[in-house]
Design a protein around this motif. Sequence first.
Motif, PDB file in Angstrom:
ATOM      1  N   HIS A 138       0.841  -1.197   0.000  1.00  0.00           N
ATOM      2  CA  HIS A 138       0.000   0.000   0.000  1.00  0.00           C
ATOM      3  C   HIS A 138       0.877   1.248   0.000  1.00  0.00           C
ATOM      4  O   HIS A 138       1.957   1.267   0.600  1.00  0.00           O
ATOM      5  N   LEU A 139       0.384   2.289  -0.677  1.00  0.00           N
ATOM      6  CA  LEU A 139       1.033   3.598  -0.709  1.00  0.00           C
ATOM      7  C   LEU A 139       0.192   4.605   0.049  1.00  0.00           C
ATOM      8  O   LEU A 139      -1.048   4.541   0.029  1.00  0.00           O
ATOM      9  N   LEU A 140       0.863   5.553   0.688  1.00  0.00           N
ATOM     10  CA  LEU A 140       0.194   6.727   1.232  1.00  0.00           C
ATOM     11  C   LEU A 140       0.827   7.951   0.593  1.00  0.00           C
ATOM     12  O   LEU A 140       2.018   8.205   0.774  1.00  0.00           O
ATOM     13  N   PHE A 141       0.030   8.703  -0.170  1.00  0.00           N
ATOM     14  CA  PHE A 141       0.492   9.967  -0.729  1.00  0.00           C
ATOM     15  C   PHE A 141       0.142  11.066   0.261  1.00  0.00           C
ATOM     16  O   PHE A 141      -1.034  11.260   0.591  1.00  0.00           O
ATOM     17  N   THR A 142       1.153  11.800   0.737  1.00  0.00           N
ATOM     18  CA  THR A 142       0.921  12.822   1.747  1.00  0.00           C
ATOM     19  C   THR A 142       1.496  14.156   1.299  1.00  0.00           C
ATOM     20  O   THR A 142       2.629  14.215   0.814  1.00  0.00           O
ATOM     21  N   GLY A 143       0.699  15.210   1.436  1.00  0.00           N
ATOM     22  CA  GLY A 143       1.195  16.538   1.118  1.00  0.00           C
ATOM     23  C   GLY A 143       0.100  17.471   0.636  1.00  0.00           C
ATOM     24  O   GLY A 143      -0.725  17.099  -0.213  1.00  0.00           O
ATOM     25  N   ASN A 144       0.083  18.661   1.178  1.00  0.00           N
ATOM     26  CA  ASN A 144      -0.806  19.720   0.714  1.00  0.00           C
ATOM     27  C   ASN A 144      -0.049  20.553  -0.317  1.00  0.00           C
ATOM     28  O   ASN A 144       0.085  20.157  -1.454  1.00  0.00           O
ATOM     29  N   THR A 145       0.490  21.677   0.064  1.00  0.00           N
ATOM     30  CA  THR A 145       1.365  22.447  -0.813  1.00  0.00           C
ATOM     31  C   THR A 145       2.556  22.928  -0.001  1.00  0.00           C
ATOM     32  O   THR A 145       2.500  23.013   1.225  1.00  0.00           O
ATOM     33  N   GLY A 146       3.635  23.258  -0.709  1.00  0.00           N
ATOM     34  CA  GLY A 146       4.847  23.732  -0.054  1.00  0.00           C
ATOM     35  C   GLY A 146       5.379  24.970  -0.756  1.00  0.00           C
ATOM     36  O   GLY A 146       4.671  25.623  -1.530  1.00  0.00           O
ATOM     37  N   ARG A 166      -1.314  10.830 -10.972  1.00  0.00           N
ATOM     38  CA  ARG A 166      -0.188  10.242 -11.700  1.00  0.00           C
ATOM     39  C   ARG A 166      -0.146   8.727 -11.501  1.00  0.00           C
ATOM     40  O   ARG A 166       0.078   7.961 -12.444  1.00  0.00           O
ATOM     41  N   ALA A 167      -0.360   8.285 -10.266  1.00  0.00           N
ATOM     42  CA  ALA A 167      -0.336   6.852  -9.964  1.00  0.00           C
ATOM     43  C   ALA A 167      -1.418   6.107 -10.733  1.00  0.00           C
ATOM     44  O   ALA A 167      -1.180   5.021 -11.277  1.00  0.00           O
ATOM     45  N   LEU A 168      -2.608   6.677 -10.790  1.00  0.00           N
ATOM     46  CA  LEU A 168      -3.694   6.053 -11.540  1.00  0.00           C
ATOM     47  C   LEU A 168      -3.330   5.930 -13.024  1.00  0.00           C
ATOM     48  O   LEU A 168      -3.612   4.910 -13.664  1.00  0.00           O
ATOM     49  N   ALA A 169      -2.678   6.968 -13.550  1.00  0.00           N
ATOM     50  CA  ALA A 169      -2.260   6.934 -14.954  1.00  0.00           C
ATOM     51  C   ALA A 169      -1.213   5.855 -15.198  1.00  0.00           C
ATOM     52  O   ALA A 169      -1.096   5.342 -16.313  1.00  0.00           O
ATOM     53  N   LEU A 170      -0.463   5.509 -14.153  1.00  0.00           N
ATOM     54  CA  LEU A 170       0.559   4.474 -14.264  1.00  0.00           C
ATOM     55  C   LEU A 170       0.008   3.073 -13.980  1.00  0.00           C
ATOM     56  O   LEU A 170       0.770   2.110 -13.922  1.00  0.00           O
ATOM     57  N   ILE A 213      -1.867   2.102 -11.191  1.00  0.00           N
ATOM     58  CA  ILE A 213      -2.109   1.746  -9.792  1.00  0.00           C
ATOM     59  C   ILE A 213      -3.611   1.822  -9.517  1.00  0.00           C
ATOM     60  O   ILE A 213      -4.278   2.779  -9.917  1.00  0.00           O
ATOM     61  N   ARG A 214      -4.144   0.830  -8.841  1.00  0.00           N
ATOM     62  CA  ARG A 214      -5.574   0.794  -8.556  1.00  0.00           C
ATOM     63  C   ARG A 214      -5.916   1.675  -7.348  1.00  0.00           C
ATOM     64  O   ARG A 214      -5.089   1.814  -6.424  1.00  0.00           O
TER      65      ARG A 214
END
Length: 209
Positions: A52-60, A78-82, A84-85
Amino acid sequence: MTPTLRHAAVLWDFLSAGRRHAACELIVVCGSYDLRVCDYACELLGKGVAPHLLFTGNTGNWTRHLWEEAEADVFARRALALGIRPEQFSLEARATNFAENIAFAKAMFPRVKRATFLTKPNSIRRVALTLPIQWPGLEAYVDAPDYGFPEQISNQVGVLGVIDEMVGDVQRIKLYPQRGFQVKQAIPEEVEAAWEYLVEQGFDHHLIK
């Protein structure tokens, strides 16, 4: 290589040292301007490093000017385009710094004992120094896509932007232990000298005033 690039390469080597990953329960993907971090996360997921992946981040500092969406949302698309379900990843779109990336990941996955954190190469050391403060007891690894300085720097921010970023990161490594944000890290003499040179050259836009 110019003197500026030579000194910046010293900072790059220091900040990017220690990259590694291992089989674990979760890959925490710290958002940034560099989508290669997302690509690498998807690669590791495909290799079975974690389920499992966790994508974390608002803006910087950078992404608030680059994208209208949170970093986590951009990475997820991006992950979906690659391929990833959706069930293979989770989103955390509030974090604005590494401490929050880690703390919010811990809050979402409190039972995880072993995790790999992914970031940009020049952020590896900062993430590693922040982990013991924000998630004590976690068996953690920090990794990044394998690209070099200066030839392969993201054109989103450019070489000069990354130098500014690294100068700010070294300053934070020096100051943050006093504030309880990171564990203490000795700064080698050659890194200190390179940092001072770059500050004198005007690379001070990411310094804490």
